[in-house]
Design an enzyme around this catalytic site. Structure first.
Site, PDB file in Angstrom:
ATOM      1  N   HIS A  43       0.868  -1.183   0.000  1.00  0.00           N
ATOM      2  CA  HIS A  43       0.000   0.000   0.000  1.00  0.00           C
ATOM      3  C   HIS A  43       0.908   1.237   0.000  1.00  0.00           C
ATOM      4  O   HIS A  43       1.211   1.782   1.058  1.00  0.00           O
ATOM      5  CB  HIS A  43      -0.886  -0.036   1.254  1.00  0.00           C
ATOM      6  CG  HIS A  43      -1.988   0.963   1.254  1.00  0.00           C
ATOM      7  ND1 HIS A  43      -3.223   0.714   1.794  1.00  0.00           N
ATOM      8  CD2 HIS A  43      -2.053   2.236   0.791  1.00  0.00           C
ATOM      9  CE1 HIS A  43      -3.999   1.773   1.663  1.00  0.00           C
ATOM     10  NE2 HIS A  43      -3.303   2.716   1.068  1.00  0.00           N
ATOM     11  N   GLU A  74      -2.579  -1.723  -3.172  1.00  0.00           N
ATOM     12  CA  GLU A  74      -3.703  -0.953  -2.643  1.00  0.00           C
ATOM     13  C   GLU A  74      -3.368   0.525  -2.657  1.00  0.00           C
ATOM     14  O   GLU A  74      -2.200   0.895  -2.525  1.00  0.00           O
ATOM     15  CB  GLU A  74      -3.936  -1.243  -1.156  1.00  0.00           C
ATOM     16  CG  GLU A  74      -4.170  -2.634  -0.748  1.00  0.00           C
ATOM     17  CD  GLU A  74      -4.133  -2.749   0.789  1.00  0.00           C
ATOM     18  OE1 GLU A  74      -4.542  -3.812   1.264  1.00  0.00           O
ATOM     19  OE2 GLU A  74      -3.691  -1.827   1.496  1.00  0.00           O
ATOM     20  N   HIS A 196      -8.304  -5.890   7.139  1.00  0.00           N
ATOM     21  CA  HIS A 196      -8.064  -4.897   8.186  1.00  0.00           C
ATOM     22  C   HIS A 196      -8.348  -5.481   9.562  1.00  0.00           C
ATOM     23  O   HIS A 196      -9.456  -5.894   9.850  1.00  0.00           O
ATOM     24  CB  HIS A 196      -8.864  -3.600   8.003  1.00  0.00           C
ATOM     25  CG  HIS A 196      -8.016  -2.395   8.293  1.00  0.00           C
ATOM     26  ND1 HIS A 196      -7.638  -2.038   9.560  1.00  0.00           N
ATOM     27  CD2 HIS A 196      -7.415  -1.506   7.458  1.00  0.00           C
ATOM     28  CE1 HIS A 196      -6.859  -0.980   9.497  1.00  0.00           C
ATOM     29  NE2 HIS A 196      -6.685  -0.633   8.233  1.00  0.00           N
TER      30      HIS A 196
HETATM   31  N1  PXP Z   1      -6.826  -3.667   3.407  1.00  0.00           N
HETATM   32  C1  PXP Z   1      -6.546  -2.363   3.282  1.00  0.00           C
HETATM   33  C2  PXP Z   1      -7.267  -1.595   2.223  1.00  0.00           C
HETATM   34  C3  PXP Z   1      -5.608  -1.729   4.092  1.00  0.00           C
HETATM   35  O1  PXP Z   1      -5.351  -0.435   3.941  1.00  0.00           O
HETATM   36  C4  PXP Z   1      -4.925  -2.500   5.056  1.00  0.00           C
HETATM   37  C5  PXP Z   1      -3.877  -1.851   5.909  1.00  0.00           C
HETATM   38  O2  PXP Z   1      -2.895  -1.292   5.108  1.00  0.00           O
HETATM   39  C6  PXP Z   1      -5.230  -3.867   5.157  1.00  0.00           C
HETATM   40  C7  PXP Z   1      -6.197  -4.421   4.332  1.00  0.00           C
HETATM   41  C8  PXP Z   1      -4.537  -4.769   6.125  1.00  0.00           C
HETATM   42  O3  PXP Z   1      -4.863  -4.399   7.440  1.00  0.00           O
HETATM   43  P1  PXP Z   1      -4.003  -4.934   8.652  1.00  0.00           P
HETATM   44  O4  PXP Z   1      -2.635  -4.338   8.533  1.00  0.00           O
HETATM   45  O5  PXP Z   1      -4.744  -4.451   9.863  1.00  0.00           O
HETATM   46  O6  PXP Z   1      -3.969  -6.420   8.554  1.00  0.00           O
END
Ligand code: PXP
Length: 247
Positions: A43, A74, A196
Site C-alpha cells: 500500500h 492498494e 483490516h
Molecule cells: N486492506 C486495506 C485496504 C488496508 O489499507 C490494510 C492496511 O494497510 C489492510 C487491508 C490490512 O490491514 P491490517 O494491517 O490491519 O492487517
C-alpha cells in the site's frame, strides 16, 4: 479456498526508519512466499513511509518467477498511483478512498459520491488486464451504483468486525452478512476480499460466517505475531485456519 495475501508495508516501514535497505523488502517477500503466502500486498501512500513506489518494480519482477503468487497494490487512485500501478501491472489493484494524511485505511468508498470517478478509473485498470477491487464499509447505503462502477471484487473493511468481535461476536458479523447477501443477489459476478485488523483470533469466525472470501490481506497482526512465533510459524498458523475451514 481463500488466499492469504501478506501486506508487507510494515516491513517497509521498519526498513525506512533507518534509511537503509535493511530489512530488504524483496528478501521478506521471498520468505513470505517460501512459507506459503498466496500473495503479496503493498500500500504505497503519498508520503511513502511504508512501501515506496520504487519498490513496485522489484516486487513485480520477483513475482514474475512465481506465477501462482498474486501481487495486489492498494491505494488511493491519484494520478501518480494510477501511473505506477499501470507500469507495475499487478494481478489486482485495490482502490481505497484514503486521504493523503491517513494513518491507515479507515472507511470504504461512498459509491454514490464517487460513481463517475470510480467507473473511469476502474475501466482504465481493467483495460490493462488488472483486476479491480474496491474497499467497502459494511453498509449497504454506501453501495449505490455498483452496476455502473463494475468492480471485479469488493474488499470488506473488517475493522468494525474485529473490534466488536470480542464483546459481541454474532452482532459483529451481521452487517457483513447483509452486505454480502445484497451484493450476491444484485451483482452475482462481484467476488469478495476482506481485510483490516484480521488476526489469529478473529479470522476463523469471519471466514466461517462469510463464505466464499477469495482473499484476505493481513499485515499488522502478522508482524506482531512474528515477534512471538517467528514469521514462518505465524504464516503457517494463518494458513492452517484457512485450510481447516475448507476441510
Ligand atoms: N486492506 C486495506 C485496504 C488496508 O489499507 C490494510 C492496511 O494497510 C489492510 C487491508 C490490512 O490491514 P491490517 O494491517 O490491519 O492487517
Amino acid at each position: 479456498m481463500t488466499r492469504l495475501s501478506i501486506n508487507v508495508n510494515k516491513f517497509a516501514l521498519l526498513r525506512n526508519s533507518r534509511g537503509t535497505d535493511y530489512p530488504n523488502l524483496i528478501e521478506i517477500c521471498k520468505k513470505c512466499i517460501l512459507y506459503g503466502a498466496d500473495g503479496i500486498t503493498v500500500h504505497p501512500r503519498p508520503d511513502e513511509r511504508h512501501t515506496k513506489f520504487a519498490d513496485l518494480k522489484d516486487i513485480k519482477n520477483l513475482l514474475l518467477d512465481n506465477s501462482k503468487i498474486e501481487f495486489n497494490i492498494e491505494g488511493y487512485p491519484s494520478e501518480l498511483f494510477i501511473k505506477k500501478v499501470l507500469e507495475a501491472k499487478p494481478n489486482q489493484v485495490t482502490l481505497v478512498p484514503d486521504p493523503p494524511e491517513a494513518i491507515t485505511s479507515s472507511f470504504g468508498w461512498d459509491c454514490k459520491e464517487n460513481k463517475i470517478f470510480l467507473k473511469e478509473v476502474i475501466k482504465e485498470f481493467q483495460k490493462n488486464n488488472i483486476r479491480v477491487s474496491i474497499f467497502v464499509s459494511p453498509s449497504i447505503n454506501t453501495l449505490e451504483n455498483l452496476e455502473v462502477i463494475e468492480p471485479n471484487r469488493v474488499e470488506l473493511y473488517t475493522f468494525d468486525y474485529a473490534h466488536n468481535y470480542k464483546s459481541k461476536k454474532d452482532e459483529s458479523i451481521k452487517p457483513y452478512k447483509e452486505v454480502v447477501n445484497y451484493i450476491k443477489k444484485n451483482f452475482p459476478i462481484i467476488d469478495f476480499n476482506a481485510g483490516h485488523d484480521l488476526n489469529l483470533e478473529n479470522l476463523n469466525f469471519f471466514l466461517k460466517e462469510i463464505t466464499l472470501i477469495k482473499e484476505v490481506s493481513i499485515g499488522h497482526a502478522i508482524i506482531i505475531d512474528s515477534i512471538n512465533f517467528g514469521l514462518e510459524n505465524t504464516i503457517k498458523k494463518y494458513l492452517k485456519i484457512i485450510k481447516d475451514i475448507n476441510k
